[in-house]
Design an enzyme around this catalytic site. Structure first.
Site: not given
Length: 589
Positions: A286, A444
């Site tokens: 990330d 998600d």
């Protein structure tokens, strides 16, 4: 940015505007008819199969890049092996080449259209018929055949008998075929001599199959439900369906065998244990800008990436290029970058992230995926960019696959509401040009607990572990904008919709499990991996090596992804693979 050499005038949108079908080509414009005539007149290659000629002392490789997809890694691999590159600008450049590499990527029809319109197809056929050193990669192999069923039928170059068809997903094999698989190598394969029973990387939905008509060409096969052609060879002409530039050291050995004389490559192969498609272990980074403006790798706790301190600074776990390089050395099967900040309002201006991809791809020879900000947008000057143009920039910078999140949710909602595929969504546009194997949809979701599964219109599951108030069921609500906004669509419904819209793979996260280290959400992964026929990557929650074997034995996940446990060195990639191997799960060692 590296422009597509001879096809620099062809934008991503211009590639998308044309599709060439077999019925639309006249005999004068179709190379297939000419090649059929040549073949029917018994035109033979002059060199015997076991003779190979190399232009010794020449350190230049001619590269045929028609302008679609990621060929940066091929360039980097060639340079890594000590060769310079000359890009094809004209058909004459092909005919003058001492050795030619054609790393075809994208869709068959778009590639043939560009080759025909630029006069490259005729030159390519002439070059190959002279038995000059040639290496085709992936689509560069498929285009040698007579035709393809992809958006077709579409005529190919017609040099090898056979039709390129789609894998059949009805026999429980997921399509696209993505991952590291084993080869069955025939004798006298030459450039495959150093593979030594180790895995190589494939990513494709279409394949050519061996037959009596093309058996003299076939140098190796691979099994994925059926045997398909993994490589061909005749004299100095080679082509491979797999990606040597993405197959680590094994793939570099294939390129080395092609580029160097046989006497310069005498090292014997390191024997492996490859027997079938391996489960993939993926390292995720990330990436975002910290408060000082530096690009860092971070990791969230249920998507919160800031330290719980007085300074509340962004959690910094390392530099992205260095970490990616280390994970490659540690044996990661893929590296995934998620751009989680900062430049969302101007993706094409996200120069730091593009630089990360460029620098990483110089020394990391496994697949790279990037996500974040891939959507249509208009800049401050009023210029409109399509998601296809944004994705093209990422591909040119080194990405092999792009990951779409929020934009895919909106597209799925619209599709489920209207039942119409408009072809205008980022998902549809990119998969149409680059192939669905280049498009990952990142989901998600978070759990919404239920007493009764009939309380909602979305697919609910019985939970292995009851909810906080004893609930036996939950549905998985999809979110957008980094998990900050819930949407009226479930993970099950979204997964089914994006598969129909052109997704080639699903990255399945779980907000509830993110950063918890208690294992993947097996209920969720099983729900989604059973619902779709494309590969599913399990993500969120890994904290121990056992969690990886659990998700592979209890679900149909094709890969498992982790971030924090690798960054913090709590668990190594090597220890995960050693554990999986001991558990009888096929992995790339």
């Amino acid at each position: 940015m590296e422009a597509a050499p001879f096809a620099s005038s062809y934008s991503a949108s211009s590639l998308s505007s044309r599709a060439v079908t077999a019925g639309s080509l006249s005999p004068t414009s179709s190379l297939l008819f000419r090649r059929n005539n040549i073949r029917n007149s018994n035109c033979k290659f002059k060199s015997p199969r076991n003779l190979s000629v190399r232009a010794s002392g020449d350190s230049v490789v001619t590269l045929l890049d028609y302008g679609a997809g990621n060929v940066r890694s091929v360039r980097n691999a060639i340079r890594h092996l000590g060769f310079d590159i000359k890009d094809v600008q004209t058909p004459e450049d092909i005919l003058k080449a001492n050795r030619l590499i054609f790393p075809g990527v994208g869709a068959f029809a778009a590639a043939m259209d560009v080759l025909n319109k630029n006069g490259m197809a005729e030159a390519l056929c002439t070059y190959i018929e002279k038995d000059l050193p040639f290496l085709g990669v992936c689509l560069g192999l498929q285009l040698l055949f007579e035709s393809s069923e992809e958006n077709g039928p579409v005529n190919g170059l017609g040099l090898i008998p056979g039709v390129v068809g789609r894998f059949d997903s009805s026999n429980d094999f997921r399509v696209p075929h993505i991952g590291w698989n084993a080869l069955q190598i025939k004798e006298d394969s030459e450039i495959l001599d150093d593979i030594g029973n180790r895995h190589v990387y494939f990513v494709h939905s279409y394949r050519a199959t061996p037959s009596d008509a093309n058996k003299e060409w076939v140098s190796s096969t691979c099994n994925y439900g059926v045997d398909f052609i993994a490589s061909v060879r005749r004299g100095n002409v080679h082509a491979v369906q797999f990606h040597p530039e993405k197959s680590g050291d094994v793939g570099l050995s294939v390129l080395r065998r092609f580029l160097y004389t046989k006497s310069a490559t005498t090292k014997g192969p390191t024997e492996g244990k490859a027997s079938k498609l391996a489960k993939r272990v993926i390292a995720c980074l990330d990436v975002r800008a910290n408060d000082k403006g530096d690009l860092v790798v971070t990791k969230g706790d249920q998507y919160d990436v800031r330290e719980h301190t007085k300074e509340n600074e962004v959690r910094n776990l390392g530099k992205p290029v260095e970490l990616a390089g280390q994970y490659y050395k540690d044996g990661a099967d893929e590296v995934s970058f998620l751009n989680i900040t900062g430049f969302r309002d101007f993706p094409l201006g996200d120069l730091p992230m593009l630089q990360v991809l460029r620098f990483t791809s110089e020394n990391v020879f496994v697949p790279l995926t990037v996500g974040g900000g891939i959507r249509d947008f208009t800049d401050a000057n009023g210029r409109h960019y399509t998601s296809l143009e944004v994705a093209s920039e990422y591909f040119r910078s080194g990405a092999d696959k792009i990951s779409i999140g929020s934009d895919a949710v909106y597209a799925a909602e619209e599709y489920l509401r209207t039942g119409v595929k408009t072809g205008k969504s980022s998902l549809e546009q990119i998969s149409r040009i680059y192939g669905n194997q280049a498009v990952v949809v990142s989901i998600d979701p978070r759990r919404v607990y239920l007493k009764n599964p009939n309380d909602v219109e979305f697919k609910a599951v019985r939970l292995t572990n009851p909810g906080p108030n004893g609930e036996d069921y939950a549905w998985y609500q999809c979110t957008v904008n980094g998990g900050r906004e819930g949407r009226p669509i479930g993970a099950f419904e979204l997964a089914k919709a994006v598969e129909e819209l052109g997704a080639g793979e699903i990255l399945l996260n779980c907000i509830d499990c993110d950063g918890q280290g208690k294992g993947f959400d097996i209920d969720l992964v099983k729900l989604i991996s059973d619902a779709v026929s494309i590969p599913v990557i399990a993500s969120s929650g890994a904290g121990a090596v056992k969690h990886f074997s659990d998700v592979f034995t209890e679900t149909n996940a094709s890969a498992a992804l982790a971030a924090g446990i690798f960054h913090r060195k709590e668990v190594s990639i090597q220890s995960v693979k050693e554990h999986l191997f001991k558990e009888g799960i096929e992995v790339r060692i």
